[in-house]
Design a protein around this motif. Sequence first.
Motif, mmCIF file in Angstrom:
data_model
loop_
_atom_site.group_PDB
_atom_site.id
_atom_site.type_symbol
_atom_site.label_atom_id
_atom_site.label_comp_id
_atom_site.label_asym_id
_atom_site.label_seq_id
_atom_site.Cartn_x
_atom_site.Cartn_y
_atom_site.Cartn_z
ATOM 1 N N ASP A 174 0.821 -1.170 -0.083
ATOM 2 C CA ASP A 174 0.050 -0.092 0.143
ATOM 3 C C ASP A 174 0.921 1.258 0.012
ATOM 4 N N TYR A 175 1.021 1.800 -1.093
ATOM 5 C CA TYR A 175 2.099 2.931 -1.371
ATOM 6 C C TYR A 175 1.316 4.255 -1.031
ATOM 7 N N VAL A 176 1.954 5.195 -0.449
ATOM 8 C CA VAL A 176 1.590 6.445 -0.126
ATOM 9 C C VAL A 176 1.615 7.390 -1.327
ATOM 10 N N LYS A 177 0.443 8.058 -1.942
ATOM 11 C CA LYS A 177 0.573 8.763 -3.171
ATOM 12 C C LYS A 177 1.193 10.266 -2.829
ATOM 13 N N ARG B 220 -2.762 0.300 -3.558
ATOM 14 C CA ARG B 220 -1.976 -1.046 -3.319
ATOM 15 C C ARG B 220 -1.660 -1.383 -4.937
ATOM 16 N N LYS B 221 -0.498 -2.046 -4.579
ATOM 17 C CA LYS B 221 0.084 -2.832 -6.015
ATOM 18 C C LYS B 221 0.273 -4.203 -5.387
ATOM 19 N N THR C 70 8.338 4.426 -13.788
ATOM 20 C CA THR C 70 7.187 4.260 -13.636
ATOM 21 C C THR C 70 6.737 4.343 -12.218
ATOM 22 N N ARG C 71 7.531 4.840 -11.140
ATOM 23 C CA ARG C 71 7.101 4.881 -9.671
ATOM 24 C C ARG C 71 7.842 5.764 -9.182
#
Length: 367
Positions: free
Chosen positions: A298-301, A308-309, A337-338
Motif C-alpha cells: 500500500d503505497y503513499v501517493k 495498493r499494488k 514508472t513509480r
Amino acid sequence: MPELLKNRYHYGALHELALSIRAVYGSFQADDFVNDVMDKTWDELELKARMRKIAINLGRYLPADYERALGIIDEVVAGYPEGFNDFTLMYFPDFVEVYGQDECHWDLSIAALERYTPSSSSEFAVRPFIINHEERMMQQMAVWARHDNEHVRRLASEGCRPSLPWGQALVSFKKNPLPVLGILEQLKADPSLYVRKSVANNLNDISKTHPDLAVKIARDWYGQNEHTDWIVKHGCRTLLKKGNRDVLGIFGFSDDDCVDVDGFALGAASVSIGEDMTFSFEIETKKEAKVRLEYGIDYVKANGRRNRKIFQISELSLKENGRKSYTKKHSFADASTRKHYPGTHSVTLIVSGTERGTLDFEVLAAK
C-alpha cells in the motif's frame, strides 16, 4: 514506454524520414517538413501527439491525392529490411487514420493498415474505423485473424481490445465484448507468442468489466492446448490478483485454510527512499496443496492517499506437512514508472487470494 518512444522522435529520426520520402518523391520539401513538425510546441507534446503531428504534416507535404500519397509511403516502407518492425513508424498508420476515413477511401485505407502493421502497428489507427463502422470492420478483423503474417493476426486482436493503453477506448466493447470473442476464438491457439500475448491482454481487458464472462471463457478454454493454457493464465492475471475464487480453482490453487503462515515479519521498521525493504515468512501445508503466494504494497501517493499494488512471489506445490521459508526484498528506489513518497506504508501477505497478515512500516525521505 511512452516516454522512451516519444524521445525517439528527434531531429535525426525525422530528418532521415524526410530524406527517405524525398528519395522516392523528389519534390518533397524535406527541411520544411522537419521544421514544421518540430516547431515551438514540439517539446511539450507527448507520444501520440508527436505521432499525430508527423502524420498531419505528411498530409501537408505529400500529394493531396490520397492514393498517390499512399503509394509514396508504400515505397518508403518497402525500403525497410525484411522483418523490420519499429513502433515509432506508427505515424504511417496514423496518416491513414487522419486522411483515409472517408467512405471513398475505405478499400485503400484497410489495405494500407494491413500493409503497414508488419513494420510498425496499426492498432491505434484501426480503432476509429471500428467505432464508426463496427460490424464492417469486425468482419475485416476476422479476415485478418486468418492472415499468414503474425503482425496482421496480432492486429486483429490488439486493434479490438476494449481498453488498449494509449489507444482510443472502444466503449461499445467495454459494455458488450461479445463481438470480440469470435476474433479471440480464432486466435486462442495461435503459434505466435506475439499474437498470444495480444489475445491474453484482450481477455484481461474483458475481465475488468465482465469478470463472469472471462471466467466462463477461461473454464471453456483451459486444458485444451498448451498455447491456449498460457493465454488463459496470462489473461486472468487481474482476476488472480483480486483473489477470484473461480479462477483460482480453474488453475488448481487450494483454499488457503490448508496453509499455515508463521513468522511474518519485517526486516526493519523503516526504509529510506532508494533503499530495499525486506520481509520474511514461512508456510506449512496441512495437506498436499498448490499454493499461490503474493504480497501487496500500500503505497503513499503524492496526495497522501494510499494505493495498493500486487506482486507475485511464487506458485508452488507442497506435499502434506510441507514447509518453505521466504525472505523477500522490495526496492523503494524511484523509477520512471513509480515515484515514492514518505509516509506509513503497508505490506500484506496473500496466500491463494486471501490476505494472511499486514505489517506497517515507515518510508523516509532519501538520505
